[in-house]
Design an enzyme around this catalytic site. Structure first.
Site, PDB file in Angstrom:
ATOM      1  N   GLY A 203       0.768  -1.226   0.000  1.00  0.00           N
ATOM      2  CA  GLY A 203       0.000   0.000   0.000  1.00  0.00           C
ATOM      3  C   GLY A 203       0.803   1.284   0.000  1.00  0.00           C
ATOM      4  O   GLY A 203       0.255   2.350  -0.287  1.00  0.00           O
ATOM      5  N   ASP A 204       2.099   1.221   0.303  1.00  0.00           N
ATOM      6  CA  ASP A 204       2.951   2.416   0.298  1.00  0.00           C
ATOM      7  C   ASP A 204       4.382   1.995  -0.032  1.00  0.00           C
ATOM      8  O   ASP A 204       5.329   2.339   0.674  1.00  0.00           O
ATOM      9  CB  ASP A 204       2.887   3.120   1.658  1.00  0.00           C
ATOM     10  N   LEU A 205       4.523   1.258  -1.119  1.00  0.00           N
ATOM     11  CA  LEU A 205       5.784   0.580  -1.396  1.00  0.00           C
ATOM     12  C   LEU A 205       6.733   1.451  -2.213  1.00  0.00           C
ATOM     13  O   LEU A 205       7.033   1.182  -3.367  1.00  0.00           O
ATOM     14  CB  LEU A 205       5.524  -0.750  -2.100  1.00  0.00           C
TER      15      LEU A 205
END
Length: 297
Positions: A203-205
């Site tokens: 989700g926030d890679l």
């Protein structure tokens, strides 16, 4: 009770409910965070990492902890996710990762790609949050993570539209961006790509949330995990760089991406660009407009 003298030795960010009983003998502040404080803790059980926030949005830490637990459950053994030692509404203590120097061992990128491919084989029953009892959050942003079977609408109506509206209202992006989005809205299903089952995504890679330790093992940190579409992570990996070509090649060999994924990258990059526009301003709003124009053709 621990034996340290709080006033003399520990920052007040490290509250008793977070560190008491761990035997903390030293806390060294670390840089790098824009919304949180971070510390290296020397404790009776070894080195640990702590992250704290003075006034986090409700449920933010619980959502991150749930994401760490979910990733640990589904990643292969060779891809690391830090163990949560303790957490409160204002902080998390987790295992310490001793990062490698700049030169990474051969094969690190391939291992990262293979590990992500394995993670993205984890299947959910619906798109949305990991736990219906937790608030809907992606980082500090409140979002709708109620379960749905319609990924294309989820991406358009729960991510892109609300974030773009916030960016326009805050003056971070030109108002005509909303008109550009409405031109693209009828193509939402096409732009989201072929249907795939709900997949566990980090989700926030971005590169800062992937570490490599001294043994060359990749680690995923600071997730905003939910059941989504794997191209969310792929597009984020490409937004700011930091992942080598060998990483994506290994990923695609293990878990091939659907044809046309490269053309969909700007659509999937809109949410993080808009988040950054709202939070930081700068050129992120212009970058989001350019992405919309590319998609319009």
């Amino acid at each position: 009770m621990s034996t340290f003298d709080r006033a003399a030795e520990l920052p007040h960010d490290l509250t008793d409910d977070l560190v008491d009983g761990l035997g903390v003998v030293r806390a060294t502040p670390l840089g790098g965070g824009d919304t949180a404080s971070a510390f290296r803790l020397e404790t009776a059980r070894g080195t640990l990492f702590a992250k704290t926030m003075a006034d986090p949005p409700a449920g933010m830490m619980a959502v991150e902890v749930a994401g760490l637990h979910a990733l640990r459950e589904h990643v292969p053994e060779f891809l690391g996710v830090p163990e949560v030692v303790r957490w409160t509404e204002r902080g998390i203590v987790q295992e310490w990762i001793e990062e490698a120097p700049d030169r990474r061992p051969p094969g690190t990128e391939e291992q990262c790609g293979r590990g992500l491919a394995a993670l993205h084989r984890a299947r959910g029953t619906a798109f949305g949050g990991l736990d219906p009892d937790l608030p809907g959050r992606i980082g500090s942003f409140e979002v709708d993570l109620s379960p749905t079977q319609d990924w294309a609408a989820f991406l358009l109506d729960r991510r892109i539209r609300p974030l773009l509206r916030d960016a326009v209202r805050s003056g971070r992006i030109a108002a005509h961006a909303e008109d550009l989005l409405e031109e693209l809205a009828p193509r939402a299903e096409e732009l989201a790509g072929p249907q795939e089952p709900p997949t566990l995504v980090h989700g926030d890679l971005w590169a800062g949330n992937r570490l490599v330790d001294v043994r060359g093992r990749n680690w995923l940190i600071d997730p905003s995990a939910y059941w989504g579409h794997r191209e969310v992570d792929i597009a984020m990996m490409l937004l700011f760089g930091g992942f080598g070509a060998d990483c994506l090649a290994a990923y695609d060999a293990e878990h091939p991406l659907a044809p046309g994924w490269q053309e969909r990258v700007p659509w999937y990059q809109l949410p993080p660009l808009l988040v950054h526009a709202v939070r930081f301003g700068g050129g992120y709003g212009d970058a989001a407009v350019r992405a919309l124009l590319r998609l319009r053709g």
